[in-house]
Design an enzyme around this catalytic site. Sequence first.
Site, PDB file in Angstrom:
ATOM      1  N   GLY A  15       0.774  -1.238   0.000  1.00 20.07           N
ATOM      2  CA  GLY A  15       0.000   0.000   0.000  1.00 20.07           C
ATOM      3  C   GLY A  15       0.803   1.285   0.000  1.00 20.07           C
ATOM      4  O   GLY A  15       0.293   2.333   0.418  1.00 20.07           O
ATOM      5  N   ARG A  64     -13.954 -16.503 -10.599  1.00 19.83           N
ATOM      6  CA  ARG A  64     -13.586 -15.078 -10.722  1.00 19.83           C
ATOM      7  C   ARG A  64     -14.851 -14.223 -10.790  1.00 19.83           C
ATOM      8  O   ARG A  64     -14.943 -13.172 -10.172  1.00 19.83           O
ATOM      9  CB  ARG A  64     -12.745 -14.902 -11.995  1.00 19.83           C
ATOM     10  CG  ARG A  64     -12.213 -13.509 -12.214  1.00 19.83           C
ATOM     11  CD  ARG A  64     -11.296 -13.437 -13.423  1.00 19.83           C
ATOM     12  NE  ARG A  64     -10.177 -14.365 -13.384  1.00 19.83           N
ATOM     13  CZ  ARG A  64      -9.095 -14.223 -12.615  1.00 19.83           C
ATOM     14  NH1 ARG A  64      -8.968 -13.185 -11.827  1.00 19.83           N
ATOM     15  NH2 ARG A  64      -8.143 -15.121 -12.646  1.00 19.83           N
ATOM     16  N   ILE A  91      -6.690 -10.381 -11.834  1.00 21.32           N
ATOM     17  CA  ILE A  91      -7.239 -10.090 -13.159  1.00 21.32           C
ATOM     18  C   ILE A  91      -8.747  -9.931 -12.985  1.00 21.32           C
ATOM     19  O   ILE A  91      -9.383 -10.722 -12.275  1.00 21.32           O
ATOM     20  CB  ILE A  91      -6.889 -11.219 -14.148  1.00 21.32           C
ATOM     21  CG1 ILE A  91      -5.386 -11.198 -14.419  1.00 21.32           C
ATOM     22  CG2 ILE A  91      -7.699 -11.081 -15.436  1.00 21.32           C
ATOM     23  CD1 ILE A  91      -4.887 -12.353 -15.234  1.00 21.32           C
ATOM     24  N   LEU A  92      -9.299  -8.909 -13.589  1.00 21.82           N
ATOM     25  CA  LEU A  92     -10.722  -8.617 -13.402  1.00 21.82           C
ATOM     26  C   LEU A  92     -11.526  -9.109 -14.602  1.00 21.82           C
ATOM     27  O   LEU A  92     -11.069  -9.024 -15.750  1.00 21.82           O
ATOM     28  CB  LEU A  92     -10.904  -7.106 -13.216  1.00 21.82           C
ATOM     29  CG  LEU A  92     -10.272  -6.590 -11.914  1.00 21.82           C
ATOM     30  CD1 LEU A  92     -10.028  -5.085 -11.982  1.00 21.82           C
ATOM     31  CD2 LEU A  92     -11.146  -6.942 -10.718  1.00 21.82           C
ATOM     32  N   ASN A 106      -5.607   2.147 -13.282  1.00 21.88           N
ATOM     33  CA  ASN A 106      -4.535   1.321 -12.735  1.00 21.88           C
ATOM     34  C   ASN A 106      -3.213   2.051 -12.965  1.00 21.88           C
ATOM     35  O   ASN A 106      -3.118   2.923 -13.839  1.00 21.88           O
ATOM     36  CB  ASN A 106      -4.509  -0.029 -13.467  1.00 21.88           C
ATOM     37  CG  ASN A 106      -3.466  -0.979 -12.901  1.00 21.88           C
ATOM     38  OD1 ASN A 106      -3.255  -1.043 -11.681  1.00 21.88           O
ATOM     39  ND2 ASN A 106      -2.784  -1.701 -13.767  1.00 21.88           N
ATOM     40  N   HIS A 108       0.682   0.912 -13.839  1.00 27.43           N
ATOM     41  CA  HIS A 108       1.467  -0.261 -14.230  1.00 27.43           C
ATOM     42  C   HIS A 108       2.924   0.165 -14.416  1.00 27.43           C
ATOM     43  O   HIS A 108       3.202   1.147 -15.122  1.00 27.43           O
ATOM     44  CB  HIS A 108       0.922  -0.846 -15.538  1.00 27.43           C
ATOM     45  CG  HIS A 108       1.725  -2.005 -16.035  1.00 27.43           C
ATOM     46  ND1 HIS A 108       1.624  -3.262 -15.486  1.00 27.43           N
ATOM     47  CD2 HIS A 108       2.688  -2.080 -16.994  1.00 27.43           C
ATOM     48  CE1 HIS A 108       2.476  -4.071 -16.100  1.00 27.43           C
ATOM     49  NE2 HIS A 108       3.131  -3.375 -17.017  1.00 27.43           N
ATOM     50  N   SER A 135       2.984   3.864 -15.916  1.00 30.30           N
ATOM     51  CA  SER A 135       1.860   4.404 -16.695  1.00 30.30           C
ATOM     52  C   SER A 135       0.564   4.339 -15.897  1.00 30.30           C
ATOM     53  O   SER A 135       0.214   3.286 -15.357  1.00 30.30           O
ATOM     54  CB  SER A 135       1.654   3.576 -17.974  1.00 30.30           C
ATOM     55  OG  SER A 135       2.839   3.504 -18.740  1.00 30.30           O
ATOM     56  N   GLU A 142      -8.515  -5.776 -21.978  1.00 29.72           N
ATOM     57  CA  GLU A 142      -7.184  -6.300 -22.311  1.00 29.72           C
ATOM     58  C   GLU A 142      -6.204  -6.007 -21.176  1.00 29.72           C
ATOM     59  O   GLU A 142      -6.107  -4.854 -20.723  1.00 29.72           O
ATOM     60  CB  GLU A 142      -6.684  -5.628 -23.602  1.00 29.72           C
ATOM     61  CG  GLU A 142      -5.426  -6.259 -24.163  1.00 29.72           C
ATOM     62  CD  GLU A 142      -4.721  -5.326 -25.152  1.00 29.72           C
ATOM     63  OE1 GLU A 142      -3.511  -5.493 -25.332  1.00 29.72           O
ATOM     64  OE2 GLU A 142      -5.373  -4.435 -25.701  1.00 29.72           O
ATOM     65  N   LEU A 143      -5.486  -6.998 -20.703  1.00 34.60           N
ATOM     66  CA  LEU A 143      -4.586  -6.827 -19.556  1.00 34.60           C
ATOM     67  C   LEU A 143      -3.549  -5.735 -19.843  1.00 34.60           C
ATOM     68  O   LEU A 143      -2.808  -5.814 -20.829  1.00 34.60           O
ATOM     69  CB  LEU A 143      -3.881  -8.150 -19.246  1.00 34.60           C
ATOM     70  CG  LEU A 143      -3.006  -8.154 -17.988  1.00 34.60           C
ATOM     71  CD1 LEU A 143      -3.847  -7.996 -16.731  1.00 34.60           C
ATOM     72  CD2 LEU A 143      -2.153  -9.409 -17.923  1.00 34.60           C
ATOM     73  N   ASP A 144      -3.529  -4.724 -18.988  1.00 33.78           N
ATOM     74  CA  ASP A 144      -2.611  -3.579 -19.113  1.00 33.78           C
ATOM     75  C   ASP A 144      -2.745  -2.909 -20.483  1.00 33.78           C
ATOM     76  O   ASP A 144      -1.782  -2.332 -20.997  1.00 33.78           O
ATOM     77  CB  ASP A 144      -1.148  -4.014 -18.879  1.00 33.78           C
ATOM     78  CG  ASP A 144      -0.946  -4.634 -17.509  1.00 33.78           C
ATOM     79  OD1 ASP A 144      -1.591  -4.176 -16.551  1.00 33.78           O
ATOM     80  OD2 ASP A 144      -0.151  -5.598 -17.394  1.00 33.78           O
ATOM     81  N   THR A 171       8.924   5.865  -6.524  1.00 35.57           N
ATOM     82  CA  THR A 171       8.945   7.262  -6.067  1.00 35.57           C
ATOM     83  C   THR A 171       8.186   8.151  -7.048  1.00 35.57           C
ATOM     84  O   THR A 171       7.436   9.047  -6.642  1.00 35.57           O
ATOM     85  CB  THR A 171      10.406   7.742  -5.940  1.00 35.57           C
ATOM     86  OG1 THR A 171      11.106   6.810  -5.144  1.00 35.57           O
ATOM     87  CG2 THR A 171      10.492   9.103  -5.295  1.00 35.57           C
TER      88      THR A 171
END
Length: 212
Positions: A15, A64, A91-92, A106, A108, A135, A142-144, A171
């Site tokens: 976190g 899921r 994964i959603l 998100n 990434h 990013s 689609e993942l990422d 950072t």
Amino acid sequence: MSNNYRIVVLLSGSGTTLQSIIDTDLPAEISAVISNKPDVMGLSRAQEAAIPTHVLEHTAYESREAFDHDLQGLIDEYEADLVVLAGFMRILSDDFVNHYSGKLINIHPSLLPSYKGMHTHQRVMDAAEPFHGSSVHFVNAELDGGPVLLQARLPVLASDSIESLELRIKTKEHLIYPTAITWLAEGRIELTDGEIHMDGKKMTGPVVMDYM
Ligand code: GRF
């Protein structure tokens, strides 16, 4: 500062990303933090900041879709304007992602569309890339793969180890994620037909913050 713009943060771990959001004077309130793992540091950070927390353990679900259904129900109790993934290691499902279209972001750790998936720091170093980064993107099926709003870009140094590179990236993540959330809370950003508009103008690519 706080207003009626409500954020729900999903996480699975330490976190530090959440902490950067808590520590920023956002024009928004963090309504809840939800973890799919119990006893993680991210939950303690939220409790320390008097933010309601929930644990929804994915291991208790057979599919899921069933997990995502209950997760969606919990988030929607808070009438979230924005769902912020902050180290949420799941994964959603498509239904979940579609339900929050334009309201789910998100961060990434790569310069998307390069290096989707896991172990980005290792892969970037293995490939001797001159640059690396992180990013902030809208989440789609689609993942990422969703449209990218904001990036931090850094040089990879000859002296870098995986650990030092990860630390330098984090950072900067802690600067750009609260910045992106601020833009969204201020109503400056819209996602329409898979394209990002900022201040009413279609973006031709992400805003890039260079830390050279
Ligand atoms: C961040 O580095 C982010 O890029 C990735 O997960 C990490 C979360 O770190 N999505 P933490 O748990 O917030 O410290």
